[in-house]
Design an enzyme around this catalytic site. Structure first.
Site, short mmCIF file in Angstrom:
data_model
loop_
_atom_site.label_atom_id
_atom_site.label_comp_id
_atom_site.label_asym_id
_atom_site.label_seq_id
_atom_site.Cartn_x
_atom_site.Cartn_y
_atom_site.Cartn_z
CB THR A 61 30.07 63.92 -32.10
OG1 THR A 61 30.44 65.27 -31.81
CG2 THR A 61 28.61 63.87 -32.47
N GLY A 62 32.44 63.40 -29.56
CA GLY A 62 33.87 63.23 -29.33
C GLY A 62 34.19 61.78 -28.97
CB ILE A 98 33.15 63.83 -17.34
CG1 ILE A 98 31.71 63.32 -17.19
CG2 ILE A 98 34.16 62.71 -17.17
CD1 ILE A 98 31.36 62.75 -15.85
CB THR A 99 35.80 68.48 -18.76
OG1 THR A 99 34.83 68.23 -19.74
CG2 THR A 99 37.07 69.04 -19.38
CD GLU A 100 42.28 64.57 -15.36
OE1 GLU A 100 41.77 63.58 -15.93
OE2 GLU A 100 43.35 64.53 -14.77
CE1 TYR A 132 34.59 55.15 -10.81
CE2 TYR A 132 36.53 54.28 -11.92
CZ TYR A 132 35.52 55.23 -11.83
OH TYR A 132 35.46 56.22 -12.77
CD GLU A 182 41.73 63.78 -3.49
OE1 GLU A 182 41.71 62.61 -3.88
OE2 GLU A 182 41.86 64.73 -4.27
CG HIS A 186 42.64 64.78 -7.67
ND1 HIS A 186 42.02 63.98 -6.74
CD2 HIS A 186 42.31 64.28 -8.87
CE1 HIS A 186 41.33 63.04 -7.36
NE2 HIS A 186 41.51 63.19 -8.66
#
Lengths: 290, 394
Positions: free
Chosen positions: A17-18, A97-99, A160, A210, A248
């Protein structure tokens, strides 16, 4: 064929719901992902977009819907708890997914998950997609195309880039896994290439790494010994200054270790074709697949 | 985020990690009092700036050295007076130097032996590891390269923390005598508590010393904190000294943007850390030089994009700007609108190349095309990079 997710995946979304959770859940549903439940504490009983039942806990969602994968959009302060909840409920695949999750939190989560059958992807990652079947995450769906190339990457947007290059050349993907850019993550580069090596429908692999850490070196050493599928690699950060964290948390050259040059050498030593620029990732693989 | 030496000492003391007595002084009078309170004739006065190489540095007023040993309280006051309010130039500060606002006045201890001791997060195991060596006070990378057998590594189980047997083992292997093992173990345990409780990514003590008096002390401490955990450490956030940071990076952090200043002339704005690095790499590949690393992140707002663009435009070194966006969480129309807002607010007098791909790409491209601004658009990264390098040179 594919790895980890396909048309049988039944997804629950933690934090449905966020703002971000809702936006990307809709995109996943439009893509064709079977979203069977959502979880937001104290919002149980509601329906998301009049379709998806919302539960207070992951346990309820699991019991009521048989969800076997979760996508986590919970804010960083609470994300470690959300991962542990999903694992405790027995959800097989956890995509976070949270960063911005504190490293100490992930240290404890990683330790706890060692004894759990659940697999974690991420955190701080774009997610996982098996084109045409199931998308769990924030990647734009239209850039993908069903096919036979497995893609693993620590970076979201760079994935991507590579996928779009493949698709633009008419080459599809079996599964694309964004493993995330944090120092402590669930599924590693090595885990991902092992999955692709064992998938008969994956005919070639793109490995995007990376600077920082030694994940690419470990994957390269394993590939050299165990896998004869064609592999192309790219390492971002050749021009990054040492000692600075490049966005990152995991991308930092420290103590002369984890440089792009050393990683490219490790890839070449394993017989992996190395793309010199990010715009030639797909072509580098296609050249060795001929 | 970095902190000053005196702040590091205060943090060590808070966790019971013994270190030489001393305190910070912001005026000559405070320095005099601090020296007097020490009650010793072995005093060291150290200029407090974040950069290293202080001892060999020089002040712009001609005074030599940012670290001085003193015998008397009066001497300590005079030295402090020559440092405070002055600019210290070291090999790490660049020619502009750093303003010294405070000095550390501490007891100068007599050293018997020096050690290296660090705690950091080992990515390979996902757990803390202690790295220690008898070769203290030197560059640990050199020691590791020259004689790797002199580097001790002790992994810590995250579920249990550093155990007493591990501190004894470390003390023994570092060569502490039986009578000193207790003090060494106490210091190691305190440092571990500090590492965990403060959400550090690294605590480095170089050197950790055994004094002639038999004390085991942390003589110098370098802390790296996990930025992601700062939300639960307001006390550590309060230690931040903005005067020590690149003003461009300060502006960026205010808007939660990840920015690192570099030496080139091509400003970059990219979404995603990996793509941002790869964009820098491809600029270099085409013969150009990036002026910065700037990741606007996954879910940046229109305002953040506008602010990011303003930071690029405010840098006099920047001769051309490349925007490279592959939208996932980030929508291309948001990026386009953010750029247009910034260009409206600050006049765009340098070339701008924009490459958009991903979510809502058509709306984004349309916004830029209809703006009537002299924006060069590119659909692939290679073209965008070669174009920007050409424009930056012209």
């Amino acid at each position: 064929m594919s790895v980890l997710v396909d048309k049988n995946t039944r997804l629950v979304v933690q934090g449905i719901t966020g703002k971000s959770g809702a936006f990307h859940t809709r995109n996943c549903m439009e893509y064709g992902t079977n979203v069977v439940a959502g979880v937001t504490p104290a919002r149980g009983g509601e329906k998301f977009d009049d379709k998806v039942p919302v539960f207070d806990t992951v346990h309820e969602a699991r019991q009521e819907t048989g969800c076997n994968a979760t996508m986590i959009f919970v804010p960083p302060e609470f994300a470690a708890d959300a991962i542990l909840e999903a694992a405790d409920a027995g959800v097989e695949l956890i995509v976070c997914i949270t960063e911005g999750i504190p490293v100490m939190d992930m240290m404890r989560v990683k330790e706890k998950l060692k004894a759990s059958p659940s697999r974690l992807i991420g955190p701080n990652c774009p997610g996982i997609v098996t084109p045409g079947q199931c998308k769990i995450g924030i990647m734009p769906g239209y850039i993908h195309k069903p096919g036979h190339i497995g893609v693993v990457s620590r970076s979201g947007t760079l994935t991507y880039e590579a996928v779009w290059q493949l698709t633009s050349r008419g080459v599809g993907q079996s599964t694309c896994i964004g493993i995330g850019g944090d120092p402590i993550i669930g599924t590693t580069t090595l885990d991902a290439v092992q999955l692709f090596a064992g998938d008969p429908d994956t005919h070639g692999i793109i490995l995007i790494g990376e600077i920082g850490g030694s994940a690419e070196e470990e994957a390269a050493a394993w590939l050299k010994a165990h896998c004869d599928k064609p592999v192309a690699g790219f390492i971002a950060g050749a021009t990054a200054p040492p000692g600075r964290r490049m966005g990152h948390a995991g991308a930092i050259i420290s103590g002369g270790k984890g440089t792009a040059a050393a990683k490219k050498d490790a890839l070449r030593d394993a017989g992996i074709a190395v793309a010199e620029t990010p715009s030639t990732i797909a072509d580098t693989l296609l050249a060795v697949m001929k | 985020m970095n902190i000053h030496e005196y702040q590091a000492k205060e943090l060590l003391t808070k966790f019971g990690a013994d270190n030489p007595r001393g305190s910070v002084a912001r005026t000559a009078a405070e320095a005099e009092k601090a020296a007097h309170d020490l009650g010793t004739d072995s005093i060291v006065v150290k200029a407090q700036i974040h950069a290293g190489g202080r001892g060999k540095g020089a002040f712009t007023n001609g005074f030599q050295g940012g670290v001085h040993l003193c015998k008397t309280v009066g001497q300590a006051r005079d030295i402090a007076d020559k440092m405070i309010g002055q600019t210290l130039v070291t090999h790490q500060t660049g020619p502009e130097g750093r303003l010294v606002n405070q000095v550390l006045v501490a007891e100068s201890v007599e050293i018997e032996k020096e050690f290296y001791f660090a705690i950091l997060m080992d990515r390979a195991t996902g757990a803390p590891v202690i790295v220690a060596s008898r070769e203290g006070g030197m560059d640990i990378e050199e020691v590791a390269a020259r004689s790797p057998e002199k580097i001790l590594r002790e992994a810590v189980d995250p579920a249990f923390g550093l155990q007493p047997y591990q501190t004894r083992k470390l003390a023994k292997e570092l060569g502490f005598a039986p009578g000193q093992m207790r003090a060494a173990g106490k210091l190691f345990a305190a440092l571990y508590r500090c590492f965990i409780s403060s959400d550090c990514s690294m605590v480095e003590i170089n050197p950790l010393v055994l004094t002639k008096g038999g004390e085991v002390l942390a003589l110098d401490a370098k802390f790296s904190f996990d930025d992601n955990a700062l939300f639960r450490h307001p006390d550590i956030v309060a230690l931040r000294d903005i005067g020590e940071e690149d003003p461009r990076e300060v502006a960026a952090s205010k808007h939660h943007l990840s920015y690192i200043g570099l030496d080139g002339n091509i400003g970059c704005m990219v979404n995603g850390a990996g793509l941002a690095m790869a964009t820098m790499d491809i600029i270099k590949h085409h013969g150009g030089d990036p002026a910065n690393f700037l990741d606007v992140g996954g879910g940046a707002s229109e305002e953040q994009v506008t602010e990011a663009f303003k930071i690029l435009l405010s840098d006099a070194k920047v001769k051309a700007i490349l925007v490279n966006i592959f939208g996932g969480i980030m929508r291309c129309d948001v990026i386009a609108q953010g750029i247009l807002n910034a260009v409206k607010a600050v006049k765009l007098e340098i070339p701008l190349v924009v490459r958009l791909e991903g979510t809502n790409v058509e709306q984004g491209r349309k916004l830029l095309a209809e703006s009537g601004l002299p924006i060069v658009t590119a659909t692939d990264l290679d073209t965008a990079a070669s174009e920007i390098v050409k424009l930056a040179k012209s």
